[in-house]
Every structure is written in C-alpha cells, then in structure tokens.
Motif scaffolding. Structure first.
Motif, PDB file in Angstrom:
ATOM      1  N   ASP A 128      -2.049   1.891  -8.482  1.00  0.00           N
ATOM      2  CA  ASP A 128      -2.842   0.959  -7.690  1.00  0.00           C
ATOM      3  C   ASP A 128      -1.984  -0.239  -7.292  1.00  0.00           C
ATOM      4  O   ASP A 128      -1.025  -0.603  -7.988  1.00  0.00           O
ATOM      5  N   GLY A 152       2.141   6.439  -6.965  1.00  0.00           N
ATOM      6  CA  GLY A 152       0.949   6.956  -7.606  1.00  0.00           C
ATOM      7  C   GLY A 152       0.259   5.947  -8.494  1.00  0.00           C
ATOM      8  O   GLY A 152      -0.295   6.302  -9.542  1.00  0.00           O
ATOM      9  N   ARG A 159       0.832  -1.210   0.000  1.00  0.00           N
ATOM     10  CA  ARG A 159       0.000   0.000   0.000  1.00  0.00           C
ATOM     11  C   ARG A 159       0.866   1.258   0.000  1.00  0.00           C
ATOM     12  O   ARG A 159       0.616   2.203  -0.747  1.00  0.00           O
ATOM     13  N   ASN A 160       1.910   1.260   0.829  1.00  0.00           N
ATOM     14  CA  ASN A 160       2.798   2.428   0.891  1.00  0.00           C
ATOM     15  C   ASN A 160       3.551   2.627  -0.414  1.00  0.00           C
ATOM     16  O   ASN A 160       3.754   3.763  -0.870  1.00  0.00           O
ATOM     17  N   ARG A 177       1.147   3.975  -3.051  1.00  0.00           N
ATOM     18  CA  ARG A 177       0.863   5.393  -2.788  1.00  0.00           C
ATOM     19  C   ARG A 177       2.043   6.272  -3.230  1.00  0.00           C
ATOM     20  O   ARG A 177       1.850   7.318  -3.869  1.00  0.00           O
TER      21      ARG A 177
END
Length: 330
Positions: free
Chosen positions: A163, A161, A154-155, A158
């Motif tokens: 998915d 930029g 997830r990090n 993120r």
C-alpha cells in the motif's frame, strides 16, 4: 579469464581498497572539527587530507566532479590532476558531504569518492539537479521524473505489492519542497526529511532495510553524479535533470558535456562503465557510523566500498593509530 582481464580485475580490486584509504583520511581530518560549528574549517581539513591521500593512488586521475571551478576552489577543483600515475580515470569527489552536519554534529556527514573510466561520468557544473531514485528489482519505468509524486507513489506501491501507506519518501528539508511534501502526505505516504546530505538519501532509497523507499527532490548536481555512481554498484533506478538559474549556467553545462543540457538524464547518463565507489562516515547516520576517537590517540572509521563490475558491497571498519600512522603509505 585472460591474463589481461585478470590483471585488470586485480587492479580494480586494489583500487577499491585504495579508495577506502582516501575517504578514511578525509573523514579523520574532518572529524577534528565535528560539533565545533566551523563548517569551512571542517571542509578544508577533509579536502587537504583527501588530496594528500590521492598522491599515493596508482591512477592518472582527473577530477570531473569536485569542489568547484579552478578559480573557486584551491584544491580538488574540476579539471585538477591527481594520483601517482596509472590508468586514466575520472574522479568524482565530495570531500565532506554535509559540511553543516559535521559542524553541528548531526547525522549523515560523509566523505565520498567515485572512480570511473575516462568519460564515463557526467561532467556537470556545481549547480542544482532535480532527482528521483528507487531501488533495484523494479521495472525501468516504475517512476518518472516528470510525473506527479502521487502517480509515482501509486506506481511504486503497485510494483512492490504494498500500500502507499507503507512507503516512505526521503527529501531535503527545504522550502522549495513544501508542495512535494504536502502532496506526498496527501497521497498517504510518509516523509523523511534530511537537512543535508542527499547522497546518503539517494543511496538509502536503494538499500534494503534503510526505511526509505524513494528519494525525490532537487539538490546539488555533483551529489547527483556521486549518488548515481553508488547506484551503478548496488542497483537502482534514477532519473535527473540539471536546473539552471541563468543562460551562463546553460552555456557552461554545454561546454562541459555533449547533448542537450536540459534533457532528462538516466542513471547511465550520470555514471556508466566500470565504477568504484567509497564513502566513510564522519558523523553517525543511517548508512555508516561516524569517526570515533577513543583516548585521543586512535581513530575508528566505518566505510562502505562498492564495485559495479562485481556488484560487491563491503563494509570496512578501520582502526588507526596516530602514533604510527603514516598517511602517505597507509
């Protein structure tokens, strides 16, 4: 640039090219055994060729990452001295990264060497190491060795930029990684499994266009140091921790290096200072093409050589004529 620094710069450039000759020799030696199902013979040929090639390299070298302890390996063991004389350097070697890959003619078998100034490589015993690596241009804390894989994905997504579904994790295809693989897929990312050769896997996670975004899992500690050397040159983030099976291994690690042997290791804990790295493909893989032997009288090799000081990465194609090749002064 002063005369002294200019001389040092030129020496580094010359050594980078000398390293390619070392990995080329080992790859050609191992290539004779490609697909023959004899991994020990392939490894032995690579070790012998690499050791002889080192005899012409202008360094006062000490092997700190090698084929094992002196009583375990006849050549290129930890503590062995190599080179023809020159600046004091520590050497990390894997004469044949992926012996099984070579024996079965599977992708990603490599010959690998890294050099650094004395004391700049982690002196690690031949045990397992837990690893996580991602490419450069990201925040230093984007991944955490001790965090769940879903959180790291997830990090990373993120920070880039994208998915999570756009990410691919690479790991060794081992039973010990079954939960890691399951949790990665549950998080929505893809998994690329490799049978051996996690040096190439870590490097792929840090090279644009490789199709790999992150490497996670446990593999050999020597391979971890070699991969870290490459990342110092191409850029990337890596964390690691030695994994011990018994107290004797802990004590051996304590004797070889300063600090808590169970601590989390950063990239510069693994490899620091000015680093040179070279690898030559034995079998074709994601990073390099393998050795080809057109007509049986020649060999064509494909190598990558990197320097941390300049950040330069070169891909080199070598054409070798067995009728005229003199390995000692190639």
């Amino acid at each position: 640039m002063t005369a002294t620094s200019d001389k040092s710069y030129q020496t580094d450039r010359n050594l980078a090219l000398e390293l390619v000759r070392v990995t080329e020799a080992a790859a050609i030696g191992a290539s004779h055994w490609t697909g023959r199902g004899l991994k020990n013979e392939a490894d032995g040929a690579a070790v012998e060729a690499m050791r002889h090639a080192f005899d012409t390299v202008a360094i006062d070298g000490t092997v700190v990452i090698g084929e094992g302890e002196m009583d375990e390996a006849p050549m290129l063991y930890i503590g062995e001295k190599v080179g023809a004389g020159g600046p004091a350097m520590d050497i990390a070697v894997d004469p044949l990264e992926g012996t099984v890959l070579c024996a079965k003619n599977l992708p990603n078998a490599l010959t690998v060497v890294a050099l650094a100034e004395r004391g700049k490589f982690l002196h690690a015993p031949d045990i397992y190491m837990d690893k996580i690596a991602v490419g450069g241009g990201l925040p230093d804390d984007v991944v955490d060795l001790d965090a769940p894989v879903g959180e790291n994905l997830r990090n990373l997504a993120r920070a880039r930029g994208v998915d999570i579904a756009d990410l691919t994790l690479c790991t060794l295809d081992r039973e010990r990684h079954e939960r890691l693989i399951a949790h990665t897929r549950e998080a929505g990312a893809r998994v690329t499994l490799i049978s051996d050769g996690d040096v190439a896997g870590v490097i792929a996670a840090c090279m644009e266009g490789s199709g790999v975004d992150i490497f996670v899992g446990s593999g050999g500690a020597p391979e971890g140091v070699l991969a870290a050397a490459a990342l110092r040159c191409i850029g990337g983030h890596m964390q690691a921790r030695l994994l011990f099976e018994d107290e004797a291994q802990v004590q051996r690690a304590r004797e070889m290096a300063e600090g808590d042997p169970r601590r989390r290791l950063s990239l510069v804990d693994l490899a620091s200072g000015d680093v040179l790295f070279s690898a030559t493909g034995v079998t074709t893989g994601a990073l390099l093409r393998g050795v080809s032997r057109p007509g049986g009288t020649r060999a064509v090799t494909h190598s990558i050589v990197m320097r941390s000081k300049s950040g330069t990465v070169r891909f080199i194609e070598g054409h070798h004529n067995f009728a005229t090749k003199t390995w000692g002064r190639s």
